[in-house]
Design a protein around this motif. Structure first.
Motif, PDB file in Angstrom:
ATOM      1  N   VAL A 142     -31.307  42.665 -17.907  1.00  0.00           N
ATOM      2  CA  VAL A 142     -30.308  43.724 -17.956  1.00  0.00           C
ATOM      3  C   VAL A 142     -29.171  43.342 -17.016  1.00  0.00           C
ATOM      4  CG1 VAL A 142     -29.892  46.194 -17.759  1.00  0.00           C
ATOM      5  CG2 VAL A 142     -32.213  45.351 -18.263  1.00  0.00           C
ATOM      6  N   VAL A 186     -37.158  41.916 -20.299  1.00  0.00           N
ATOM      7  CA  VAL A 186     -35.778  42.262 -20.640  1.00  0.00           C
ATOM      8  C   VAL A 186     -34.863  41.878 -19.481  1.00  0.00           C
ATOM      9  CG1 VAL A 186     -34.217  44.083 -21.410  1.00  0.00           C
ATOM     10  CG2 VAL A 186     -36.670  44.258 -21.889  1.00  0.00           C
ATOM     11  N   LEU A 234     -31.256  52.527 -21.260  1.00  0.00           N
ATOM     12  CA  LEU A 234     -32.257  51.481 -21.414  1.00  0.00           C
ATOM     13  C   LEU A 234     -33.614  52.077 -21.765  1.00  0.00           C
ATOM     14  CD1 LEU A 234     -32.487  48.349 -21.003  1.00  0.00           C
ATOM     15  CD2 LEU A 234     -33.184  48.843 -18.662  1.00  0.00           C
ATOM     16  N   LEU A 258     -25.007  49.028 -23.776  1.00  0.00           N
ATOM     17  CA  LEU A 258     -25.202  50.392 -23.283  1.00  0.00           C
ATOM     18  C   LEU A 258     -24.052  50.816 -22.385  1.00  0.00           C
ATOM     19  CD1 LEU A 258     -28.944  49.944 -22.266  1.00  0.00           C
ATOM     20  CD2 LEU A 258     -28.060  50.783 -24.455  1.00  0.00           C
ATOM     21  N   ALA A 305     -32.317  52.357 -25.951  1.00  0.00           N
ATOM     22  CA  ALA A 305     -33.219  51.275 -26.330  1.00  0.00           C
ATOM     23  C   ALA A 305     -34.318  51.829 -27.232  1.00  0.00           C
ATOM     24  CB  ALA A 305     -33.838  50.653 -25.083  1.00  0.00           C
ATOM     25  N   GLU A 348     -28.875  42.143 -27.466  1.00  0.00           N
ATOM     26  CA  GLU A 348     -29.558  43.063 -28.381  1.00  0.00           C
ATOM     27  C   GLU A 348     -29.053  44.489 -28.213  1.00  0.00           C
ATOM     28  OE1 GLU A 348     -33.895  42.707 -28.564  1.00  0.00           O
ATOM     29  OE2 GLU A 348     -33.668  40.854 -27.423  1.00  0.00           O
ATOM     30  N   LEU A 349     -28.839  44.876 -26.965  1.00  0.00           N
ATOM     31  CA  LEU A 349     -28.398  46.237 -26.668  1.00  0.00           C
ATOM     32  C   LEU A 349     -27.092  46.183 -25.898  1.00  0.00           C
ATOM     33  CD1 LEU A 349     -31.758  47.751 -25.374  1.00  0.00           C
ATOM     34  CD2 LEU A 349     -30.757  48.071 -27.637  1.00  0.00           C
ATOM     35  N   HIS A 381     -35.556  39.471 -24.095  1.00  0.00           N
ATOM     36  CA  HIS A 381     -34.722  40.529 -24.647  1.00  0.00           C
ATOM     37  C   HIS A 381     -33.507  40.689 -23.727  1.00  0.00           C
ATOM     38  CE1 HIS A 381     -37.643  41.820 -27.656  1.00  0.00           C
ATOM     39  NE2 HIS A 381     -38.580  41.660 -26.733  1.00  0.00           N
ATOM     40  N   ALA A 411     -30.011  43.233 -22.565  1.00  0.00           N
ATOM     41  CA  ALA A 411     -29.283  44.501 -22.579  1.00  0.00           C
ATOM     42  C   ALA A 411     -28.051  44.366 -21.698  1.00  0.00           C
ATOM     43  CB  ALA A 411     -30.168  45.645 -22.086  1.00  0.00           C
TER      44      ALA A 411
END
Length: 287
Positions: free
Chosen positions: A218, A216, A268, A262, A8, A259-260, A235, A237
């Motif tokens: 996740v 965020v 993160l 992983l 991140a 956005e992410l 956001h 992830a």
């Protein structure tokens, strides 16, 4: 940023984590989970946990996380037992309920003062949930309450199709029970009380002085975790340790991607945090 990201780029004001498939899988923490949560807390960044699983109440999640080495206060946890009870209290406080559900939700509804009934002639709301005791008898009660007596409507605790298990297996989840009721009654579920519903986000951020845009989400599921983030302006992830794969992400339109993306949860944290703490790329088994 829509491509798979190694780390991140920055830290944010609060982190909301899914649990199953994100923090742990079965009875084991996923690699990097413990050190990620520990470091966020050390920096004073709020951490909250969400789950669409209504087969455990928050106290059971506290017990599980503590057993796995992540001691967590109960107020940091919200799941569909919490959101279902609170939504019903706010919108239908005197309704007679028929929960197709397991003991934690039924117990929480009773403790909140609701009347539970299996008499179709007096049921106001049928609640579809994750229920490993689901059978034809329960389906008939729901059918009679909604279709024959034309008095009840249907809600569900969560929209998940299945719950992932270690080893690539899974178990049918709430959406399967909802679909059975919809199929025979011709009705449509009125509201879903788990992710991606904003009801879950409200519970997650309650009491925090953090803007949604600086939080965020996740998680491991595109249709629940990531969709809630997209719908609410958080956001997002995605960790590739549960349901979704990198190939699933590639099939999405750019505006629907997280956005992410992983491969493990500790990415993160930005690279400079890894360097500061001396974390290594070779720490593949780090908890």
């Amino acid at each position: 940023m829509h491509a798979t990201t190694r780390h991140a780029p920055t830290l944010h004001g609060a982190y909301v984590f899914d649990m199953d498939g994100t923090i742990y899988l079965g009875d084991e923490l996923l690699p990097g989970a413990a050190r990620t949560i520990t470091e966020l807390r050390r920096r004073g960044i709020p951490v909250r946990f969400l789950s669409n699983n209504p087969t455990k109440d928050p106290a059971q999640y506290v017990e599980k996380l503590e057993r796995l080495g992540l001691a967590t206060p109960i107020e940091d946890i919200a799941n569909t037992v919490v959101t279902t009870v609170r939504w019903l209290q706010a919108h239908h406080p005197r309704a007679v309920l028929f929960p197709i559900a397991e003991e934690p939700l039924c117990r929480a509804l009773t403790e909140a003062g609701f009347t539970l009934s299996e008499d179709p002639a007096e049921i106001d709301i049928v609640i579809a949930s994750y229920d490993r005791g689901f059978d034809y008898r329960k389906l008939q009660i729901a059918f009679d309450a909604i279709w024959f007596h034309e008095r009840a409507f249907l809600v569900q605790t969560n929209p998940d199709r299945y719950c992932p298990f270690p080893g690539g297996r899974g178990e049918p989840d709430c959406a399967a029970i909802t679909a059975a009721i919809e199929a025979c009654t011709g009705t449509t579920c009125k509201v879903s009380l788990g992710k991606p519903s904003s009801v879950m986000l409200t519970e997650a951020l309650a009491g925090l002085d953090v803007e949604v845009a600086d939080a965020v989400m996740v998680g491991d599921r595109l249709g629940t975790d990531i969709q809630m983030a997209l719908d609410t302006g958080m956001h997002s992830a995605l960790v590739l340790t549960g349901e979704a794969t990198a190939a699933d992400v590639e099939q999405l339109a750019s505006g629907q991607r997280p956005e992410l993306v992983l491969d493990r949860i500790d990415r993160l944290l930005p690279l400079e945090v890894w360097q500061e703490l001396g974390w290594s790329e070779d720490d593949s088994a780090a908890s």
